[in-house]
Structure formats: C-alpha cells, structure tokens
Scaffold this active site. Structure first.
Site, PDB file in Angstrom:
ATOM      1  N   CYS A   1       0.824  -1.223   0.000  1.00 32.18           N
ATOM      2  CA  CYS A   1       0.000   0.000   0.000  1.00 32.18           C
ATOM      3  C   CYS A   1       0.849   1.261   0.000  1.00 32.18           C
ATOM      4  O   CYS A   1       0.655   2.169  -0.816  1.00 32.18           O
ATOM      5  CB  CYS A   1      -0.953  -0.010   1.188  1.00 32.18           C
ATOM      6  SG  CYS A   1      -0.147  -0.105   2.811  1.00 32.18           S
TER       7      CYS A   1
ATOM      8  N   HIS B   1      -2.168   1.012   7.035  1.00 31.90           N
ATOM      9  CA  HIS B   1      -2.617   0.964   5.644  1.00 31.90           C
ATOM     10  C   HIS B   1      -2.760   2.395   5.135  1.00 31.90           C
ATOM     11  O   HIS B   1      -2.957   3.340   5.905  1.00 31.90           O
ATOM     12  CB  HIS B   1      -3.954   0.225   5.517  1.00 31.90           C
ATOM     13  CG  HIS B   1      -4.401   0.035   4.103  1.00 31.90           C
ATOM     14  ND1 HIS B   1      -3.654  -0.671   3.178  1.00 31.90           N
ATOM     15  CD2 HIS B   1      -5.526   0.454   3.443  1.00 31.90           C
ATOM     16  CE1 HIS B   1      -4.283  -0.699   2.028  1.00 31.90           C
ATOM     17  NE2 HIS B   1      -5.431  -0.010   2.163  1.00 31.90           N
TER      18      HIS B   1
ATOM     19  N   GLU C   1      -5.970   1.678  -4.197  1.00 32.43           N
ATOM     20  CA  GLU C   1      -5.148   1.105  -3.114  1.00 32.43           C
ATOM     21  C   GLU C   1      -4.516  -0.187  -3.600  1.00 32.43           C
ATOM     22  O   GLU C   1      -5.022  -0.857  -4.512  1.00 32.43           O
ATOM     23  CB  GLU C   1      -5.997   0.849  -1.874  1.00 32.43           C
ATOM     24  CG  GLU C   1      -7.153  -0.108  -2.105  1.00 32.43           C
ATOM     25  CD  GLU C   1      -8.006  -0.301  -0.872  1.00 32.43           C
ATOM     26  OE1 GLU C   1      -7.496  -0.087   0.233  1.00 32.43           O
ATOM     27  OE2 GLU C   1      -9.192  -0.669  -1.009  1.00 32.43           O
TER      28      GLU C   1
END
Length: 567
Positions: A484, A528, A540
């Site tokens: 990510c 994240h 993402e």
C-alpha cells in the site's frame, strides 16, 4: 234730642203739675226694678255695663261741645292705635352661610362614601372595580372643588372673626385635607388597578403568542433534523436515491415551516406591542418570545438558502454514483479480460486440455467491455479522474481481450476483434486533448490522460497505471508488485513529491476533512494507506491494485485521517 236727656242733674220743674222726675232717678229706678225682678236678674249686669259704655261714649263728645273751655285746656287724646308690624330685613350673609353649610355637608357625604368604597372595592384589575374607583375619584374632585369654593366664599364675607365663619373655615380646611388624602389614595389604587389590568392583558397576549411560537420552533427543529440527515447522507456515502428522498423531505419540511415561523414572528411582535405598558417581567418575556420566533425564522431562512447548494451536491452525488457504476463496470470488464487472458495463457502453456473455458471467459469479458462502454457513453462528463480511470481500464481490457482473442484464434481464421466496434469516439469518454491509450496489459504503463494540474492529480494518474498489479509486501516495483505505501510513495515520486515509506509515516502535509478531499489526498490508517481519486473512490494496493469506495474503516486498524502531501 234734649241735652238734659243725658244729664244726671235734676230737670227743672214741670209746668204740668206733675212731680218732676230726675233722669238719674229714672235710671236708678229702672235699675232697681231690673235687679228686683227675678226674670231680669241675669241681664242686669249686661245692661248696666252696656249702658255705662254707651253713656260714656255719647257723653264725651257732647260734654266737649257744651264745655269748649274745658276741652281746650284738656285735649282729648284719642287712644293710640297699635302700629302695624314691620317685616324684618333678611341678612344676606346668613343665606350665604347656609349655602356654605350645605356644600360642606354634601362634601362630607362624598368623602364618607369614597372612604367606604376604597375599603370595599377589590385591588384587582377588574373593569367594574376600576370604573367604580374612577367614579369615586371624580366625586372627590367635585367635593374638593366645592370645599375650595366654600372657603373662598366665607373669606369674601370679610367676617373672619365671627364664630360661624370661623367654624365654617375650620370645617372646610379639615374636609379639604381629608379629601386630598383620599384623592392620593385613590390615585395610588387606580394606578395599581390599571397596572394589574395591563399585566393581565399582557399575560393573555403572552399566552396567545406562546403557542404559535412553539409551533414555529417545532417546525424549525423538524427542518433542521432533516437537513442534518441529508448532510449525514452526503458524508457517509449513502446512495443518491436515499439522499434524493431526504432532499425532498427537507424541501417539504421547509415549506411546512414557512407558515408557522411567519405566524410565530407576528405573534411575538403582537406580544411586544401588548406589553409596552406592562411590567418589566412581562416585557422581558415578550422579548424572549421574539428572540425564539426570530431564531426559528432564521433557521428556516438558512436552510432555504442552502437548498441550491444541497441540490448541486445531490446532483454531484448522482453523477458520482453514475461515474462509480461506470468505473465498477470498467473494472469488472478489466478483471474479466485479465481472467480470460490468464485462462488462455494456462491453456497455451499446457498445450492440452479443453479449450472451452478460455473462450467462455473471453465471451464474458467482451460482454463486460460492451456494457462498460455503453455506461461510459451515457455517463455525464466529469472533471475528475474517475472517468479517465474507467477509460484506462476499458482500454487495457480491450487490449487484453484482443490479445486473448488472437491467442485463441489460429492465424488463418483471425478477424478484427468485435470489441473495437463499440469504442465511442465522442468527448464524453475521451477528452479532446487526450493521447491514444496504451494497449499493453494492465501490468504495463497505461496512463490516464488528464488536464488537471498539481502533484495530487499527477500522482493519481501514475497510480491508476498500476491497476491489476499484484500485491507484494514491501514491493515498490511498477508492473511487478506493490504494497500500500509503496504504491502511494511511487505515485507521488512520479509527480515530483517525496513522502515517507511507511503507511503511518505518510500522514504528512495538511490534514483535511472529508468534505475538503481532492484527488491525490492520502487516506491513512495505522497500518494501511490509499489514495483518493475523486467521486467517492480511492485506489489502493489490495490484491491486486484496485479502485475501491472511499471508506474510513479497514479491518481493526485505527483511522488516522486524510492528508494532502505538499509539493
């Protein structure tokens, strides 16, 4: 008539030879006979008295005529006649004093009646009691006028030393003091009664105004609650259909509140007018009601002024949903094309096995591409990157489907891929300044054209080129694998901005709210990170790199916020 008839002296001798008889003897003889006779005895006294009086009455003037000398020396004085009674002349001062006494008596009665009335009448503001007090106060005024006039009258008589005048003045001064004191008491009581009546009227006006003002406040609260629900619908990403229903409800609530708020304001103004002469307590309550009514009116006015902006926001949400659906269909077409390509590769590598499965995947991919193209052609143009991302996804899907079709079709039987027959040429799907899209698979560098300036837009364009790239922990390699934070760091590096490597450390730059989000802003959790691309979507590094709906939850990770890295 002979003189000697009355004379008591003997008469001269008679010539007839008879015995002379004296007149006096004759009278005496007669008198004797009368006295001696029984029948005449009761009359004796009366005759004697009558004869004596008659003789005296006759003898007096005769004697005066026969004897003038004696009359001259002794004049006869007639008996004095009593003077007729003369009427007394009335005293005008006594009449004036009588009128003064009457006036003071009437004033005393008026004062006594006023004292009794003042004791008996209620101190409330009833109209009958107030009228009675005013009537007695007027009577007191007349009494004071009468007392003052009486005092002036007594003083004009110029007899202040006389007891009657002094007593009248003292009585008048005492009554005047008593009347003046009563007038003051009446003035106080009347003022109190008037104030009570005014306050009672003010109470009634305030009670009458309270109900419409409560209705106005309730209507304003209802409209405010609906407006807050609409804001939550926009903020939480609810469907546009739900937001549209709430929008209609808000418009109805504002319309329903217009009448009550106007009525409440009018009632509050009437209460202000009715309490002008009331107590400060009542005036304060009226001002409070006016503030409440004005707040309700201002609330409705504010909501009404927000309607155009809320309508535009609803239209934007509807467009966002339409764009999102288009992006979802493009992504589904892309994934179907990738699946068909992977199936074709596996079949080609093994050289054996049934060849129906790749064809089925390819047919599904072609159908998905057609559906996505149709949605893209009917979606209103947007200034953000979402439609451009959909265009990039479809371009890659079409290229992948063409390659898969070529791989599954012998060279002698190859025909143009049907997917190219459905590509639109209008500006609704491709801007005029866009370059032809790269036809390499998703692992290549297919870029989304954009006229947006700034590092955020450039980072979004770079990230979208990696759609479909598999997730790899610690990965930072374009076309091979990203985690990510590796994806967002790489995308911003393509835009000329350096940010930290790990997800939590990428909470840099200006922190923004959900309403302030712009393409390129980072959505950061503790563990994240994703990149906002507009229209409620973000890109993402999942498995693989994909486009998702904007959210603030991610498993059990703590959400840190939205951040905009500085260029």
């Amino acid at each position: 008539m002979r003189r000697d008839f009355y004379c008591l002296t003997p008469e001269p001798d008679r010539t007839d030879g008879a015995e002379p008889v004296s007149r006096g003897d004759l009278g005496a003889s007669a008198l004797r006979l009368l006295r001696q006779h029984p029948a005449t005895r009761p009359l004796t006294a009366g005759i004697a008295v009558t004869g004596s009086i008659a003789a005296l009455a006759v003898a007096s003037p005769i004697n005066a005529a026969l004897n003038p000398a004696a009359e001259a020396t002794q004049p006869v004085v007639p008996p004095a006649q009593p003077a007729p009674p003369t009427a007394e002349k009335p005293d005008p001062d006594l009449a004036v004093m009588g009128r003064v006494d009457h006036a003071l008596t009437e004033a005393t009665k008026a004062i006594n009646t006023a004292e009794k009335t003042l004791t008996a009448v209620s101190a409330g503001g009833e109209p009958a009691a107030l009228q009675q007090l005013r009537s007695q106060a007027e009577n007191l005024t007349h009494a004071v006028t009468g007392i003052t006039s009486s005092t002036d009258t007594v003083r004009r008589l110029q007899k202040p030393g006389e007891p009657a005048a002094q007593a009248a003045l003292s009585r008048a001064e005492s009554l005047l003091r008593q009347a003046e004191q009563l007038r003051e008491n009446y003035a106080t009581r009347i003022a109190r009664a008037q104030q009570t009546a005014t306050d009672q009227a003010a109470d009634q006006a305030l009670r009458q105004a309270a109900e419409p003002i409560r209705s106005a406040e309730a209507a304003a609260r209802r409209a405010t609650d609906v407006g807050a629900s609409l804001d939550r619908a926009f903020d939480s990403g609810q469907p546009a259909t739900a937001a549209a229903a709430t929008m209609l409800e808000l418009a109805a609530a504002i319309e329903a509140a217009t009448g009550p708020t106007a009525g409440g304001l009018a009632a509050a103004k009437a209460a202000i007018q009715a309490t002008k002469s009331a107590s400060e307590h009542h005036r304060g309550r009226a001002r409070q009601l006016l503030d409440q009514a004005d707040d309700a009116r201002a609330t409705i006015h504010q909501l009404t002024s927000r309607l155009p902006a809320l309508h535009r926001q609803l239209l934007a949400l509807q467009q966002t949903e339409a764009t999102a659906k288009t992006v979802d269909k493009a992504l589904a077409a892309h994934n179907a094309a990738v699946t068909a390509d992977q199936a074709a590769r596996k079949t080609s590598d093994s050289g054996t096995g049934p060849r129906s499965r790749p064809h089925e995947h390819l047919a599904a991919a072609i159908a998905a591409i057609h559906e996505a193209r149709q949605a893209l052609s009917t979606t209103p143009p947007s200034t953000n990157n979402a439609l451009r991302a959909a265009e990039a996804l479809l371009t890659n899907a079409e290229a992948t489907a063409k390659r898969t079709t070529d791989a599954l079709t012998p060279p002698a039987n190859r025909v143009p891929s049907p997917v190219h027959q459905h590509r639109p040429d209008g500006p609704a799907t491709r801007p005029a300044d866009a370059r032809p899209a790269d036809t390499r698979p998703v692992s290549g560098r297919a870029r989304t054209p954009s006229t947006n300036a700034g590092p955020g837009a450039a980072a979004v364009r770079a990230a979208l080129t990696q759609l479909g790239v598999p997730y790899r922990w610690g990965g930072v390699s374009p076309g091979k694998g990203f985690d990510c934070s590796g994806l967002t760091q790489w995308a911003y590096r393509q835009a000329g901005v350096r940010i930290p490597r790990t997800s939590t450390a990428q909470a840099v730059g200006a922190r923004v709210t959900r309403e302030q989000l712009q393409p390129g802003d980072l959505v950061v959790w503790q563990g994240h990170v994703a990149m906002y691309i507009g229209e409620g979507r973000m890109v993402e590094a999942g498995d693989p790199v994909r486009i998702s709906r904007l959210r603030t939850t991610n498993l059990s990770m703590r959400f840190i916020g939205f951040y905009r890295p500085a260029g």
